[in-house]
Design an enzyme around this catalytic site. Structure first.
Site, short mmCIF file in Angstrom:
data_model
loop_
_atom_site.label_atom_id
_atom_site.label_comp_id
_atom_site.label_asym_id
_atom_site.label_seq_id
_atom_site.Cartn_x
_atom_site.Cartn_y
_atom_site.Cartn_z
N ARG A 37 -8.85 23.47 13.60
CA ARG A 37 -7.83 24.53 13.55
C ARG A 37 -8.49 25.89 13.59
O ARG A 37 -8.51 26.61 12.60
CB ARG A 37 -7.01 24.38 12.28
CG ARG A 37 -5.99 23.30 12.40
CD ARG A 37 -4.91 23.55 11.41
NE ARG A 37 -3.61 23.21 11.96
CZ ARG A 37 -2.49 23.38 11.28
NH1 ARG A 37 -2.51 23.92 10.08
NH2 ARG A 37 -1.34 23.05 11.81
N GLN A 86 -6.49 26.74 19.52
CA GLN A 86 -5.04 26.60 19.35
C GLN A 86 -4.35 26.04 20.57
O GLN A 86 -3.41 25.27 20.46
CB GLN A 86 -4.44 27.96 19.02
CG GLN A 86 -4.42 28.24 17.54
CD GLN A 86 -3.88 29.62 17.25
OE1 GLN A 86 -3.30 30.25 18.12
NE2 GLN A 86 -4.08 30.08 16.04
N ASP A 134 -4.24 22.35 20.44
CA ASP A 134 -3.83 21.75 19.18
C ASP A 134 -2.52 20.99 19.39
O ASP A 134 -1.43 21.52 19.23
CB ASP A 134 -3.66 22.87 18.14
CG ASP A 134 -3.42 22.32 16.77
OD1 ASP A 134 -3.24 21.09 16.65
OD2 ASP A 134 -3.43 23.11 15.82
N SER A 175 0.01 20.66 16.47
CA SER A 175 0.92 21.79 16.28
C SER A 175 2.04 21.76 17.31
O SER A 175 3.20 21.99 16.97
CB SER A 175 0.16 23.11 16.39
OG SER A 175 -0.72 23.24 15.31
N TYR A 218 -4.34 23.48 5.84
CA TYR A 218 -3.45 22.41 5.41
C TYR A 218 -3.24 22.48 3.90
O TYR A 218 -4.05 23.03 3.16
CB TYR A 218 -4.07 21.04 5.75
CG TYR A 218 -4.08 20.74 7.22
CD1 TYR A 218 -2.90 20.43 7.87
CD2 TYR A 218 -5.26 20.75 7.95
CE1 TYR A 218 -2.89 20.14 9.22
CE2 TYR A 218 -5.26 20.47 9.29
CZ TYR A 218 -4.08 20.16 9.93
OH TYR A 218 -4.08 19.89 11.26
#
Lengths: 477, 524
Positions: B122, B127, B130, B133, B231
């Site tokens: 992360r 991103q 990811d 996500s 997280y």
């Protein structure tokens, strides 16, 4: 008037000068501080004119008046964006004056050496003082004169080159003759040898030759320093001009010269130190010129630069609550500070929080941006330093980068191989949205790729800063 | 090299790891693309669409797995699928390496390289790949839609001729990507939305999405969620109690509860207990996005919708992204495409599996016959963790010790400087005559005063400072003034005159410019 009065006047002047520098700790007290400086200078000059040993005072007054007129015209005409050039140019004057005064000291020494006892008695002023010195003192005097001329000469050519670079008359990139700093070192060693010859034979030619060498060092040293390092250069030259004055003060036995020279010298030295620290570079590496020493290939920059037009920027500004503007040299070049100020006024009138983030080395002179913004009547309490505002970027809706590049380069933090790795930068990319007003897609002063322009929350607003802001202002009211 | 995407074998899985669009982009990287016939059908991409994008369509999984060098798929590979791997192949997929040891062993035995999409670190650079996500975003959106589907009323409040309709109240537990997406969807449908998260620093994000953050009356040094890579971490029993008490208070009011609380590699925490469900109004809906890990609500049944005795619907579906296969396939395929971009720095259609790269290293779970899971911590910390980790909280004792050490170091430095300075001055004094020493002392003191004074100068006044120092450095005029009248010939007078002239310019110019500058500084 006797000697005691002059000394007393000097003490008062010295105190005034110290207060004048100390008063610059705040905007309000600074206005008073300048007057201290002016009064101190006037006192010193008058005391010298009417003090012992001064002659030809009418000529002096005329010359000061003439110089004053020119100085007045320069100071009132100059644009605020040209401030760096002006300061650099005026350093050159001090340097040259120091060289001439040094020459004079040598001439006087020669004169005195040739006189008999009766002649010595007839002398007055500086010559008289020289005549009464012991041989050891004459030796020291010679070293002092030599030093004063040397530093003065470096200051002179260095400042001329700095002036040329800042005003765009010379290329601002680091250029050196083949041989680089070896040439400088050779010239410095040559000067040392000349000093030895000068001390043993007292030949005036050595002084002239040394000046030429020092002229060369000043020229070559500053030519070899890139444009982005200019703030350091200017403050360094400022420091030199002080040391030159101090050295001359020693040779003339004038305490006020020593005091003021030392003040100016240490002030310039501290400024240079602050500037270097702001760029995370050592003083040596700035002097050695250019960015260098990258330890590996720079990080690949991914993505693409996404352009945006004035409507898009206006829209985003309308929706934003907090805006941070990051001005750089580009704003000064485009003379866009008035437009920036107007934009600020309108946004503030709309109830938005607008602040300015100033990097310590933004522009080409320490505090350059502050002066420009002040000229455009941006209130100074919304103009913040890097350390004050860096933590606020995550809560900022829109960051506008106007003509700055390296000072907002995230590579300094993210890429250990970047030439500017470790340099503190404004973390504007943490804002929700970043607009970069920039001429084109090229790299900045240091020629380093800027990953900021490729970030997902960055939009490029291409065009001359002033024209771009004009467009933008039409859409915001 | 060839990138291939097989038909997902998992029942009910509608997604596909390659779309015609992503195939076009992959071809730009120099790859050939191949797809199993029918792979995209359930996501709305026909074989003909793929063919139109120059993707080779092959029949059957066998043909696909043998012809492709790189296989991109969605679901955790089955034993059979892993059996098809050979040492020259690269597999990119969701893998669940934390709970899939058998799979890891099998991948190791095959010698193939396996990249697990859920292991993408992360960090901001990663991103775009990811997938967790992007899938969570869809799940959050779909959870609200699914809730609305099972909720008998409007989300938004209305006053109509036929009567007044109160707005629905939605509580989102866990403001991660899915939670935030749910908040956004729910507020845009017009519901009054509350959100809770154990990480208080996300309150701002929650509020920015238009929801109200539910604060607890609880004072504890909370572990900074940012320290765990963004997280949530396990919370203390006391904190949990406070949290449950708050939920109990909210339960009778809310109409829809969407729980998204997951802790990596653990059972989902039970947050919505039986008594809270009992306290809810009939017709209320609970959507439990943590159902796959046991669920946040008591009574959640994985992959099913149950209705409790008091009429509360609990939805435990785990296939929200698959239920929006067209959208999720597009996003997942884009994630895969970005991963391939990172794997193909030269854009020459050849994989460069750079194990030095944080992102690639982090996501790789098997590499050339080695299990490379878990990865070492990334060199670049998570985005949010950066500023805070730099300054760890110090205990008072540590602080004190540090201060003492600093003070000592400072004292040492100062004493050394003073000693050296004094030695130098004394040394000079030994050889130099008294007249020189007098001036020298003045000089040293002035330098000292200069250093003391200048440090206090405001940063914004550096330019005026330079202008002032420039002006007063023309004090050199004194030297010239003394020389001009001391006799010694025409040359002396001339040089002194020039110096006076120059210094005169400088005095006036310098002070005037400074005044001009200072006059401009003004407060608002």
């Amino acid at each position: 008037m006797d000697y005691g009065f002059t000394t007393a006047a000097y003490v008062v002047a010295a105190v005034l000068f110290i207060l004048s520098l100390g008063g610059l700790s705040g905007q309000e007290s600074a206005k008073r501080a300048v007057w201290y400086g002016i009064v101190g200078m006037a006192l010193a000059v008058v005391a010298t004119l009417i003090g012992p040993g001064a002659g030809l005072w009418w000529l002096s007054v005329i010359l000061i008046a003439c110089g004053g007129v020119i100085g007045y015209m320069l100071a009132t005409k100059v644009e605020m964006t040209q401030m760096p050039e002006l300061v650099a140019g005026m350093h050159a004057l001090v340097g040259l004056a120091a060289v001439f005064v040094g020459y004079n000291a040598e001439l006087v020494m020669n004169n005195v050496a040739g006189l008999d006892a009766a002649g010595i008695d007839a002398l007055k002023g500086f010559s008289a003082k020289v005549a009464h010195k012991t041989p050891v003192e004459i030796g020291i005097l010679q070293v002092e004169v030599f030093l004063g001329v040397f530093i003065g000469a470096i200051t002179f050519t260095g400042s001329v080159v700095a002036y040329g670079k800042l005003s765009g008359k010379l290329t601002s990139s680091a250029t050196q003759l083949p041989g680089g700093h070896m040439l400088n070192a050779a010239a410095a060693i040559g000067s040392l040898i000349l000093l030895a010859i000068y001390m043993s034979t007292g030949g005036g030619w050595t002084l002239i030759l040394m000046s030429l060498l020092a002229f060369f060092i000043g020229y070559h040293l500053i030519m070899g320093i890139g444009g982005a390092d200019m703030p350091v250069v200017v403050s360094m030259l400022n420091s030199y001009s002080g040391w030159a004055a101090a050295a001359i003060g020693f040779s003339l036995g004038n305490d006020l010269l020593i005091v003021v020279g030392a003040l100016v010298g240490s002030s310039g030295a501290i400024l240079s130190y602050i500037m270097c620290k702001a760029m995370n570079r050592s003083f040596i590496s700035v002097i050695l010129g250019g960015f260098g020493g990258a330890s590996g290939p720079a990080m690949e920059v991914e993505g693409e630069q996404i352009a945006i037009d004035a409507d898009g920027v206006a829209q985003a500004l309308e929706e934003a609550d907090s805006v941070v503007i990051i001005p750089g040299y580009g704003m000064a070049v485009a003379q866009a500070q008035q437009n920036v100020a107007e934009l600020t006024r309108r946004l503030r009138a709309a109830g938005k929080e607008v602040r300015f983030a100033i990097h310590p080395v933004a522009g080409r002179l320490p505090g350059h941006m502050n002066v420009l913004l002040a000229e455009a009547k941006v209130p100074y309490d919304i103009v913040l330093e890097m350390d004050e505002i860096n933590d606020d970027f995550p809560e900022t809706d829109v960051a506008i980068v106007i003509g700055s590049n390296d000072i907002v380069n995230p590579a300094a933090q993210e890429d250990p191989n970047s030439p500017i790795a470790g340099m503190p930068v404004l973390e504007c990319w943490k804002a929700k949205q970043v607009f970069v007003s920039k001429r084109g897609q090229g790299t900045g002063y240091s020629g380093i790729e800027n990953p900021l322009f490729y970030k997902e929350n960055t939009r490029m607003y291409y065009g001359d800063a002033k024209a771009s802001l004009d467009e933008l202002l039409k859409r915001i009211d | 090299m060839k990138i291939g995407t097989p038909l997902e074998v998992e029942a009910g899985e509608n997604r596909v790891a390659m779309t015609p669009d992503s195939a076009r982009q992959l071809q730009k990287l120099g790859y050939d693309c191949v797809i199993q016939s029918g792979a995209g059908a359930k996501a709305g991409f026909a074989d003909a669409d793929y063919a139109a994008a120059d993707v080779e369509v092959v029949e059957g999984a066998d043909a696909l797995w043998t012809s492709a060098d790189i296989i991109a798929k969605v679901r955790i590979p089955t034993e059979e699928e892993l059996g098809r791997l050979t040492s020259d192949k690269t597999l990119i997929t969701f893998f669940n390496p934390g709970g899939n040891e058998a799979g890891l062993e099998q991948a190791k035995a095959s010698g193939a390289n396996v990249i697990a999409m859920e292991m993408v670190p992360r960090i901001s650079r990663a991103q775009k790949m990811d997938a967790l996500s992007s899938m969570a975003n869809i799940a959050g959106y779909r959870a609200v839609i699914e809730a609305g589907n099972n909720f008998g009323r409007f989300f938004t409040g209305q006053i109509t001729a036929a009567g007044k309709v109160p707005p629905a109240k939605v509580l989102v537990v866990g403001a991660g990507v899915a939670g935030l997406a749910a908040i956004g969807t729910s507020t845009s449908l017009g519901a009054i939305t509350y959100a809770f998260d154990v990480r208080p620093e996300v309150a701002e994000q929650v509020e920015s999405m238009g929801a109200e953050f539910v604060y607890l009356d609880f004072e504890e040094e909370q572990q900074d969620g940012a320290a765990t890579g963004g997280y949530a971490a396990v919370s203390s029993p006391e904190f949990r109690e406070a949290q449950l008490a708050k939920f109990r208070e909210l339960a009778p009011e809310v109409d829809i509860v969407i729980t998204t609380a997951l802790i990596p590699n653990r059972e989902a925490p039970k947050l919505w207990l039986a008594d809270m469900i009992a306290a809810m109004k009939p017709g209320s809906v609970i959507v439990d996005l943590a159902a796959e890990k046991g669920g946040n609500a008591e009574g959640t049944v994985m992959d099913e919708k149950v209705v409790t005795e008091n009429g509360v619907t609990i939805i435990g579906y785990t296939d929200f992204p698959s239920r929006m296969a067209a959208q999720s396939s597009t996003l997942y395929a884009t994630n895969i495409r970005h991963m391939m971009t990172d794997l193909t720095p030269e854009k020459d259609g050849q994989i460069n599996h750079d194990m030095e790269d944080d992102v690639i290293r982090g996501a790789t779970v098997a590499h050339q016959g080695e299990i490379t899971f878990p990865p070492p911590p990334p060199k670049v910390a998570a985005i949010a963790a950066k500023p805070k980790e730099v300054v760890p909280e110090l205990t008072p004792e540590e602080k004190k010790a540090q201060e003492v050490a600093e003070f000592k170091a400072q004292t040492k430095q100062q004493v050394t400087l003073l000693a050296v300075g004094a030695a130098v001055i004394l040394g000079v004094g030994l050889v130099a005559p008294a007249s020189f020493m007098q001036h020298f002392i003045v000089f040293v003191l002035s330098v000292f005063i200069g250093f003391q004074v200048i440090w206090n100068v405001a940063h914004s006044l550096h330019t005026p400072l330079m202008a002032v120092t420039n002006a007063i450095s023309s004090i050199i005029i004194l030297g010239a003034l003394m020389q001009i009248g001391s006799g010694g010939g025409f040359l002396v007078v001339l040089l002194a005159a020039i110096s006076i002239f120059f210094a005169g310019i400088n005095i006036f110019g310098g002070f005037l410019v400074t005044r001009r500058m200072l006059a401009m500084f003004q407060k608002s």
